[in-house]
Structures are given as C-alpha cells and as structure tokens.
Design an enzyme around this catalytic site. Structure first.
Site, short mmCIF file in Angstrom:
data_model
loop_
_atom_site.label_atom_id
_atom_site.label_comp_id
_atom_site.label_asym_id
_atom_site.label_seq_id
_atom_site.Cartn_x
_atom_site.Cartn_y
_atom_site.Cartn_z
N HIS A 52 1.07 -1.08 0.08
CA HIS A 52 -0.13 -0.05 -0.01
C HIS A 52 0.78 1.24 -0.03
O HIS A 52 0.74 2.10 -0.95
CB HIS A 52 -0.91 0.04 1.12
CG HIS A 52 -1.77 1.22 1.57
ND1 HIS A 52 -2.40 1.82 0.55
CD2 HIS A 52 -1.82 2.17 2.57
CE1 HIS A 52 -3.02 3.07 1.00
NE2 HIS A 52 -2.76 3.08 2.34
N GLU A 80 0.41 5.63 12.89
CA GLU A 80 -0.88 4.92 13.24
C GLU A 80 -1.09 3.70 13.53
O GLU A 80 -1.63 3.11 14.42
CB GLU A 80 -1.93 5.37 11.82
CG GLU A 80 -3.26 4.97 12.25
CD GLU A 80 -4.08 5.59 11.17
OE1 GLU A 80 -5.21 4.95 11.14
OE2 GLU A 80 -3.61 6.23 10.50
N ASP A 81 -0.14 2.73 12.80
CA ASP A 81 -0.27 1.41 12.81
C ASP A 81 0.84 0.77 13.40
O ASP A 81 0.91 -0.58 13.49
CB ASP A 81 -0.51 0.71 11.35
CG ASP A 81 -1.66 1.37 10.75
OD1 ASP A 81 -2.68 1.61 11.56
OD2 ASP A 81 -1.81 1.20 9.50
#
Length: 735
Positions: A52, A80-81
C-alpha cells in the site's frame, strides 16, 4: 537492481532513476524502515501491507512530487499502525517528513464518542495540516486513491462509507487543487460502489458507442489538424471521452438522458500562446457549427482551481455534438496536475512564493472559517456540512456592474454575491438587480449574469434572520451570524429561547418549571457555553442549530428523566388485566371502562404488540400511549395525577387496521421504488400513500403511509424492506 526488492518497489525506483532531483538512497532507506515496521501486517486482500505505501508513493511520483513527499508516503501509516512515533521519524528523516507523516495520520487513538465526531476531527486536523503544507493533502489523496482501487476487499457497509466520504470530501478537494486525474478516478470509483447499477448502465452505453468514438474522434482530429497547419505552428491535438461520473452527474442529478449530454466526446488542442488559442477558436467555429450558449472562456475568467481553457461545443456533418478545448502547454500542465504543477518545493525553492500562496488561499479561508467565534458550539454534523458546502465544485461566475468577476458555488443567491463583494455591502443590502431587472433576494445567480446590489445608508439597516435560511455560502452565513452576535444580543436571547421552547414542544420534551432551568444548565455544559443567555444567544444568531442538535438534546432528556430521582429508578409500570377490565370495540382493553372513546396518541403512535397505558383526557376520552413514551411518567404513583392513568392492553382476538408512516432512506437507483412496492405486495402491506424524492448527493427518501395488522406484521415488513438493495435505513415517523 531489477527485482531486488519486490512488492513493487523496484518499479518505483525505475520511475525515478533518471530524475536527479530525487534522493534515491534516502527513499530506499525509508522503504527499508517501512518494510521493517509493517512486517507481518496484511491488508484486507491478504497482501503484505507494505504494498500500500509503495503504491501511494508511485502515485505521487506520477504527479511530480519531491523526495520528502515520497518518503512520507512510504512512512505514512507507521505512526498510526506501528510503535513508531513522530519523534522517531523526525530523528531519522527530518522535521518536514515527520510533519507530513503526522499530518496524514488519522486520530484513531483518540477517545471520540461517535463515528461522525471522529470523521469531523480527522478532517479538521487534515485541513489545519494542509494549510501549513499542502503536500499533506496531496499525500492523503494518493492514499485514498489506492484504498479506493482496492475497496472490493472490504465488507459492503465499509465500502459505502468510504465511497461516500470520497465523493463528498476527497474528490472535491482534488478538484479544488486542480488535480484532474485524481479527481476523476476517485469519483468513478466512488460511484461504482455507491450506485453499481447506474455506473454499469453508463459503462454499457459508452461501450455501445465505442465504435462511433473510435472512428469519430480520429476523423475529427485529422480534419482539424489539416486546417490548423495554416493558422498555428505545431498544434498538439488529442481526444477523450467524458468520465463516467461526469456523465452520471448530468444523467441522474440534472435529469438528462444520455443523448442530451453534448460533451461526452471532446477534442483537446494545445498550442504555444494565448493568441494561438483564440485563432484556433476562429478556425473551429468556421469548420463546425457551434451550439448556442455552449461557449466558455476560462482563459479570461479562470476557475478557482487555476484551470484555464477555451470550451466550445460544436456539431459536425456526422450530427454528433462534441466539445473542443483549446489551451496553451502551461495551461495544460495546470489542468492535468493543478497545484502539483506549480510545486514551490519542486526545485528546492523554500522562499516566499506569493503566486503559489494566492492559488491555495481557499485552503486558508476554509481553516479561518473554522476558527471564527461564530462556529463555537458547532456540532460535528454542522462542521462536516460546512466543509462539504465549501468544497462544492460546481461554480457560477457573476459580474459586478464594474466588470469584476465573483466566483460562487452553484445555487448561490444575490445575498451571497453581496457578501462576496464586501461585508458592509451585504449588511446594507435592500435589494438587487440582475441584468438590469429587479429580482427577489432568494434569486439564484447564473454564470454570465451582471448583478447590481442596492444598498441603503441607514445606520439601522442590517441583515434579516431569514437570510440564514437563504444563503448558500458559509462566508455569507458566518458574516450574518457575526452581525447578529454583535448588534442584537437581547433580541438574540429572546429569539433563541423562543426557538428552543418551540422545538421542545414539537419533540414532546416536557419539563416542569422547577426542572426546566436545571435541564437547560445541563444543555449549556454539553454545548460548551458559559451561561444560559449565551446558549440562547447562539441559537438566536444561528451559531447553534436546534434541529441539528436535537438528537443530542433527546439523549440528554432521557438521561435527565432517569437521573431525576434520589433512589434507583422504579420498576417499569406493567399494566395487568384485572377482573374489572373490559374490552373496547377498537381492540384495546382499558381497565374499568367499556365502550369509551379511545384515541391513539400521535406522540408515540402505538401499535398492537407495544406495551401501552391509557390517560383520561378532558373531553376526548382515553388517550393511548406507548409505555416508554416521553410523555408518560416513569413512576405513575408519584406523578401529579396518578388517577388519570389507566391499565390498558391489546385484545389479541381482534383484527386491526393500524396506520403508520415510514421514512425509507436510500441510495437512489433505477427501479428502487418498484422493488419497495414488490416487498409491500409480498408481505401483504396495504398502502395509503407513497411519496419519493431525490435529495442531495444522489440519495433519496421514500415516505410510505401503510396499514398493518400489528407489530409482528410491521416488523416482518421492516425486515424484508431492509434487505432491498440500496436501502440504508427505515424509520417509523408517526401515524
């Protein structure tokens, strides 16, 4: 180097290998870092997650963005991840990259009450970041584009949610930035998921016409090329077919047939100078017959997103209309890549660029509107409405009598135009002339019209409160609110109180005098106001819309009723049949009465199967309410008049003809109404009346007045109805 990395990163490196402005070593370092942090993570498709960010970086390379943007794209999900922090990114890749990554990061870890609040805060954060560095939103657009390309792997509800947000927020931002390829692909992908039937219908029509387009466009290009050789040097000519969404908007939102769309086919002519553009226009109008009213000069009057071109729709001997677009190479680069074509960091230039800043001024204006005092107490729904309204990209171009051009959203009124000229012009406006004739103040302006605002010198003159319901732009609305806030405080308080009490009455919110102020104090805290007068004033000058915060008020009211006791809430009042209970001919048993006049209360619209209770009215018999109706006391024994409340229940031996009304919210599509009617037939529902209307953003509402036997019959119908394709929700709205 080929196939050294895999996952598509080799292709990314190949696309930048001949561009010395990219720092390849740093980009490779960023890739290795992202691959390490995302190791073991997968997407909904099952592919490694690192694919991605690589695809997002590829999109940015195609737009010509710089090294920092490519690195930020590769790292855009690590905060964020993963366990990586902004400080970690800054230490390794610099302050600018850290800012970009943090700006793209959603507020996923923040404790926010609702989905709407989360969406509003994410968009607010994004707007603030893009005002400081516009690369944030370009990276976010690329991120959203790749997510939309892979949306098929998500479950349906999530697909629709993402598609709608893309259509309402991200595609309009891409349009405002002038990045045409991103805007068109985002729109097409969104429509494909929101209305697959309409999307496929257009695709099929385009496919049927493919033979025509394959022959028509090359033939026209050859004819034009031959003639233009005599007029301009080295013209570049190509053709295109209008995007699916462009056709969709005109077919389904403007109610046109496919054959009524005149710009499905287009020929683009690119030349060296502005003079060549107008010379080419003369040749085109000599070769083909122009359609009246279909010429637009965006060179003299550029669009707000910097787009410039000459547009003219013409018809050739084949009888098929097509659009001709004429522009220079510089205009073409702007038309294709918008703000990315004017990138001030592209050549390493860090200094002040007034021209660039002027082109992104609308971003700062949007952010400024969100920090104005008139937006205090604004709900997330209001914020999202304002943003969507400001991003609406269908514009009109209206002239002042002096020849100045004002660009406004479509459907803007003369009041919007007055405030676009100057705040005081709006405040002192008494009327308007359009093309020399007087028009009402709610007149909607059209492109090319000349609007003359009539003002007064009277010191007492100001805007009317009704204008808040007429204006289209948030700029005009905020200026009107600001005037009322400063000039009419006492009047605002009185008007706000009256409006709030009116809405309370309309929504069956009943409070005794000693409890009213206590409830309002709680509402003041919830709306973040400093006093009751401030709450009333904000409602009075329009900063707070009562109708929009009513769901929140109802929640507060329910909690207030539950909390209004020193002890635990009493057990629910359960009417039970007694030896003296007698059956009424209407199928309702009221304890102690026989054949009394019975009326079903409109405030809660009880149906057989609902728990009910009766109330003795003055002169109108017994009114039947649902037991959980807001007008029924929780503890009957403790209420003011317990003797007027009676046990009541349904007589199971009686067949009922109960009337109720449903509001069905849908994503509009062909044959939707027919499918709803089919369900009515299958479930044996009798219909009293039906009304269907299309609302904003391609959605629709079907209002259905029906007759059912009981709640079981109704619930069975609702269950079938919710399975109809494109039905979003069904609400019972009354009798």
């Amino acid at each position: 180097m080929k196939n050294k990395y895999g996952n598509g990163f080799d292709e990314l490196l190949e696309s930048i290998v001949n561009n010395p402005s990219y720092d390849k070593d740093l980009i490779i370092k960023a890739y290795n870092k992202a691959a390490q942090l995302h190791a073991g993570q997968t997407r909904f498709s099952g592919e490694p997650y690192i694919i991605h960010p690589i695809e997002v970086a590829k999109i940015l390379v195609s737009l010509g963005l710089d090294t920092q943007s490519i690195i930020a794209a590769l790292l855009h999900d690590v905060i964020e991840d993963t366990e990586e922090t902004k400080e970690d990114v800054e230490k390794e890749f610099g302050k600018d990259v850290a800012f970009l990554v943090e700006g793209v990061t959603k507020l996923g870890k923040v404790d926010i009450k609702s989905k709407v609040e989360q969406q509003a805060e994410n968009i607010r954060k994004m707007l603030l970041a893009m005002a400081e560095d516009v690369r944030v939103i370009i990276i976010k657009l690329a991120d959203r584009l790749h997510n939309m390309r892979t949306l098929d792997f998500m479950y349906e509800a999530k697909r629709r949610e993402k598609a709608l947000e893309t259509l309402e927020i991200y595609a309009p931002i891409a349009h405002r930035l002038g990045i045409r390829p991103l805007k068109e692909e985002l729109e097409d992908l969104a429509i494909r998921h929101l209305d697959p039937v309409g999307y496929q219908e257009i695709k099929d029509r385009l496919s049927q016409n493919s033979v025509v387009s394959k022959n028509l466009i090359p033939s026209i290009i050859d004819k034009i090329s031959e003639r233009l050789k005599e007029t301009v040097e080295n013209p570049h000519i190509d053709g295109r077919i209008k995007s699916v969404t462009g056709i969709y908007r005109k077919m389904y939102m403007q109610n046109r047939s496919f054959d009524e769309i005149y710009d499905i086919y287009a020929v683009r002519i690119i030349v060296d100078t502005v003079n060549d553009c107008y010379n080419c226009l003369g040749v085109i109008h000599d070769m083909f017959r122009p359609i009246p009213g279909r010429f637009k000069d965006y060179i003299a009057t550029p669009k707000p997103n910097m787009y410039q071109s000459l547009h003219s729709t013409v018809i050739g001997k084949e009888g098929i209309p097509f659009e001709v677009q004429i522009r220079t190479w510089e205009m073409h680069r702007t038309a294709e890549y918008g703000i990315a074509a004017h990138w001030k960091y592209k050549s390493g230039v860090k200094g002040k660029d007034d021209k660039f800043d002027e082109k992104i001024a609308w971003i700062h204006q949007m952010v400024d509107k969100q920090t104005e005092e008139t937006n205090e107490g604004e709900t997330p729904e209001e914020f999202l409405y304002t943003v969507k309204n400001d991003l609406e990209f269908e514009e009109v171009f209206v002239f002042t009598p002096q020849g100045d051009v004002k660009t406004l959203p479509k459907n803007s009124t003369v009041i919007d135009f007055a405030y676009a000229i100057h705040t005081q012009v709006g405040h002192k406006m008494t009327g308007a002339k359009v093309n020399g004739r007087m028009v009402p103040i709610d007149y909607k302006l059209q492109t090319g019209e000349i609007c003359d605002i009539i003002t007064t010198k009277s010191e007492d003159k100001g805007p009317s409160r009704d204008w808040l319901n007429i204006v289209r732009t948030s700029e005009a609305r905020n200026k009107i609110r600001s005037w009322f806030k400063k000039e009419k405080r006492e009047e605002n308080i009185a008007a706000g109180k009256a409006e709030l009490e009116k809405e309370f009455k309309r929504n069956y919110i009943r409070l005794s005098e000693d409890k009213y102020d206590e409830f309002i104090e709680k509402l003041v805290v919830r709306q973040k106001c400093n006093s009751i007068d401030e709450l009333y004033a904000k409602i009075g000058y329009g900063a707070i819309s009562v109708s929009r915060i009513m769901p929140s008020i109802k929640d507060l009211y329910k909690q207030f009723v539950l909390d209004d006791s020193d002890a635990l809430p009493p057990k629910p009042y359960m009417p039970q049949p007694s030896a003296h209970a007698l059956s009424n001919k209407d199928g309702i048993i009221v304890e102690g009465f026989d054949d009394c006049q019975i009326k079903l209360s409109k405030c809660c619209n009880p149906l057989p199967g609902d728990r009910i209770i009766g109330f003795i009215t003055r002169g109108h018999g017994v009114s039947i309410h649902k037991r959980d109706c807001s007008n029924v006391p929780e503890d009957i024994a403790e209420c003011a008049e317990p003797g007027r409340w009676l046990n009541a229940y349904w007589d199971g031996d009686v067949k009922f003809n109960l009337h109720t009304t449903l509001s069905i919210f849908c994503i509009d599509r062909e044959n939707l109404l027919a499918d709803v009617m089919k369900v009515c037939y299958e479930v044996k529902i009798r219909i009293s009346s039906i009304e269907a209307r299309v609302i904003k953003s391609g959605n629709s509402i079907i209002t259905l007045a029906i007759i059912v036997d009981n709640t079981e019959h109704l619930n069975n119908f609702l269950a079938h109805l919710k399975k109809v394709e494109n039905v979003i929700s069904v609400e019972r709205t009354g009798s």
